[in-house]
Scaffold this motif. Structure first.
Motif, PDB file in Angstrom:
ATOM      1  N   HIS A 108       0.839  -1.206   0.000  1.00 55.25           N
ATOM      2  CA  HIS A 108       0.000   0.000   0.000  1.00 55.25           C
ATOM      3  C   HIS A 108       0.873   1.254   0.000  1.00 55.25           C
ATOM      4  CE1 HIS A 108      -3.210  -2.541   2.358  1.00 55.25           C
ATOM      5  NE2 HIS A 108      -2.955  -3.028   1.156  1.00 55.25           N
ATOM      6  N   LYS A 109       1.889   1.260   0.839  1.00 56.86           N
ATOM      7  CA  LYS A 109       2.783   2.419   0.931  1.00 56.86           C
ATOM      8  C   LYS A 109       3.546   2.619  -0.372  1.00 56.86           C
ATOM      9  CE  LYS A 109       3.443   2.126   5.942  1.00 56.86           C
ATOM     10  NZ  LYS A 109       4.376   1.787   7.048  1.00 56.86           N
ATOM     11  N   ALA A 110       4.048   1.522  -0.942  1.00 58.23           N
ATOM     12  CA  ALA A 110       4.840   1.620  -2.171  1.00 58.23           C
ATOM     13  C   ALA A 110       3.992   2.129  -3.334  1.00 58.23           C
ATOM     14  CB  ALA A 110       5.446   0.258  -2.513  1.00 58.23           C
ATOM     15  N   VAL A 111       2.782   1.599  -3.463  1.00 62.38           N
ATOM     16  CA  VAL A 111       1.906   2.031  -4.556  1.00 62.38           C
ATOM     17  C   VAL A 111       1.512   3.493  -4.366  1.00 62.38           C
ATOM     18  CG1 VAL A 111      -0.335   1.694  -5.657  1.00 62.38           C
ATOM     19  CG2 VAL A 111       1.054  -0.289  -5.031  1.00 62.38           C
ATOM     20  N   GLY A 112       1.133   3.861  -3.149  1.00 59.50           N
ATOM     21  CA  GLY A 112       0.776   5.249  -2.887  1.00 59.50           C
ATOM     22  C   GLY A 112       1.922   6.199  -3.174  1.00 59.50           C
ATOM     23  N   TRP A 113       3.117   5.788  -2.810  1.00 59.01           N
ATOM     24  CA  TRP A 113       4.316   6.590  -3.068  1.00 59.01           C
ATOM     25  C   TRP A 113       4.518   6.794  -4.567  1.00 59.01           C
ATOM     26  CZ3 TRP A 113       9.819   4.155  -2.234  1.00 59.01           C
ATOM     27  CH2 TRP A 113      10.801   5.088  -2.581  1.00 59.01           C
ATOM     28  N   MET A 114       4.426   5.704  -5.347  1.00 57.45           N
ATOM     29  CA  MET A 114       4.629   5.832  -6.788  1.00 57.45           C
ATOM     30  C   MET A 114       3.531   6.668  -7.435  1.00 57.45           C
ATOM     31  SD  MET A 114       7.520   4.459  -7.510  1.00 57.45           S
ATOM     32  CE  MET A 114       8.008   5.161  -5.906  1.00 57.45           C
ATOM     33  N   LEU A 115       2.297   6.544  -6.954  1.00 56.14           N
ATOM     34  CA  LEU A 115       1.219   7.381  -7.491  1.00 56.14           C
ATOM     35  C   LEU A 115       1.487   8.856  -7.191  1.00 56.14           C
ATOM     36  CD1 LEU A 115      -1.894   5.202  -6.566  1.00 56.14           C
ATOM     37  CD2 LEU A 115      -1.011   5.647  -8.868  1.00 56.14           C
ATOM     38  N   ARG A 116       1.920   9.129  -5.986  1.00 54.41           N
ATOM     39  CA  ARG A 116       2.282  10.514  -5.633  1.00 54.41           C
ATOM     40  C   ARG A 116       3.347  11.053  -6.569  1.00 54.41           C
ATOM     41  NH1 ARG A 116       5.333  10.609  -0.325  1.00 54.41           N
ATOM     42  NH2 ARG A 116       7.108  10.366  -1.735  1.00 54.41           N
ATOM     43  N   GLU A 117       4.352  10.214  -6.883  1.00 53.08           N
ATOM     44  CA  GLU A 117       5.433  10.649  -7.766  1.00 53.08           C
ATOM     45  C   GLU A 117       4.939  10.858  -9.194  1.00 53.08           C
ATOM     46  OE1 GLU A 117       8.517  11.563  -6.732  1.00 53.08           O
ATOM     47  OE2 GLU A 117       7.582  11.277  -4.762  1.00 53.08           O
ATOM     48  N   VAL A 118       3.952  10.079  -9.620  1.00 52.02           N
ATOM     49  CA  VAL A 118       3.340  10.325 -10.939  1.00 52.02           C
ATOM     50  C   VAL A 118       2.763  11.733 -10.974  1.00 52.02           C
ATOM     51  CG1 VAL A 118       1.370   9.733 -12.411  1.00 52.02           C
ATOM     52  CG2 VAL A 118       2.877   7.928 -11.561  1.00 52.02           C
ATOM     53  N   GLY A 119       2.003  12.094  -9.925  1.00 49.82           N
ATOM     54  CA  GLY A 119       1.421  13.427  -9.871  1.00 49.82           C
ATOM     55  C   GLY A 119       2.456  14.526  -9.788  1.00 49.82           C
ATOM     56  N   LYS A 120       3.561  14.249  -9.117  1.00 50.30           N
ATOM     57  CA  LYS A 120       4.614  15.248  -8.932  1.00 50.30           C
ATOM     58  C   LYS A 120       5.493  15.399 -10.165  1.00 50.30           C
ATOM     59  CE  LYS A 120       8.841  15.910  -6.181  1.00 50.30           C
ATOM     60  NZ  LYS A 120       9.685  15.329  -5.102  1.00 50.30           N
ATOM     61  N   ARG A 121       5.901  14.270 -10.777  1.00 46.35           N
ATOM     62  CA  ARG A 121       6.949  14.297 -11.793  1.00 46.35           C
ATOM     63  C   ARG A 121       6.446  14.128 -13.225  1.00 46.35           C
ATOM     64  NH1 ARG A 121      11.866  13.662  -9.055  1.00 46.35           N
ATOM     65  NH2 ARG A 121      11.627  12.942  -6.896  1.00 46.35           N
TER      66      ARG A 121
END
Length: 242
Positions: free
Chosen positions: A188-201
């Motif tokens: 859950h943490k890893a997926v949420g982190w990568m989704l956040r990075e999609v929005g950021k980068r």
């Protein structure tokens, strides 16, 4: 002669690890990496090296050790030896030509179940698996995402961090859907982190479109990680769906 030199280098590396060990840090590390009975890091052994010291030792020895010796470290019960082995593998990968990179990539996947804690995955997967697959078919990530092994699933999603840096979000979003109902908090943490990075980068719209479709289904930890960089109104909108 070359083999004897490599064996001596491995012996010296392990001596350096022993000299750098700090038993006062062991209990803290065991708690932090969840090594208790029934926890994800159950059975991991720590000797108390700092991450900067592990990185320094990997830098010192990576060119002197063969893949055979790196594999010996990767089979160790000592967490810091695993970390150093992966840092050396990554360093060798970065220096290698295309053919040798393929060999190191296949070695990594063959031993993926030994990459058995979140810091080991996060240190190695983007720079080895992600980089190697940049201009190649990526079906292997979807196979890993459906693995029964938590670390293979984390490798799948973390490998896409490299694609995100290259302004690509498609595989991250597809894998996030596969992992949407994963039972493990570390996923859950890893997926949420990568989704956040999609929005950021990459593109915030890619993230919000995903959230519009999936927020109600997402585990709360995954959702909270993914919306960290959104504005307060957006955060409120998605949290209301839970």
């Amino acid at each position: 002669m070359r083999r004897k030199e490599e064996e001596l280098s491995l012996f010296r590396l392990r001596q350096d690890i022993h000299r750098s060990a700090d038993k006062n840090r062991v209990a803290v590390l065991q708690r932090f990496f969840k090594t208790g009975k029934g926890e994800y890091g159950e059975g991991d052994v720590f000797v108390g090296l700092t991450v900067p010291r592990s990185r320094a030792l990997a830098k010192k020895y990576f060119s002197a050790l063969s893949l055979q010796d790196i594999e010996k470290l990767l089979n160790s019960k000592i967490h810091e030896e695993l970390l150093i082995s992966l840092l050396m593998l990554l360093a060798q990968f970065q220096k290698a030509d295309s053919a040798q990179q393929g060999r190191l990539y296949r070695f990594y996947l063959k031993n993926a179940k030994k990459v058995n804690n979140w810091d080991l995955v996060d240190t190695s997967a983007p720079g080895i698996v992600g980089v190697y697959l940049q201009d190649r078919p990526r079906q292997v990530l979807y196979k890993l995402a459906r693995s029964k092994n938590i670390w293979e699933r984390r490798i799948a999603i973390l490998s896409t961090f490299h694609f995100i840096y290259k302004k690509e979000s498609q595989d991250t979003l597809k894998l996030a859907r596969i992992l949407l109902h994963d039972p493990e908090d570390l996923i859950h943490k890893a997926v949420g982190w990568m989704l956040r990075e999609v929005g950021k980068r990459v593109c915030e719209k890619d993230l919000t479109e995903f959230l519009d479709q999936c927020a109600q289904e997402m585990p709360r930890t995954m959702l909270r990680y993914s919306i960290e960089r959104l504005n307060p109104a957006q955060k409120k909108k998605y949290l209301k769906r839970k």
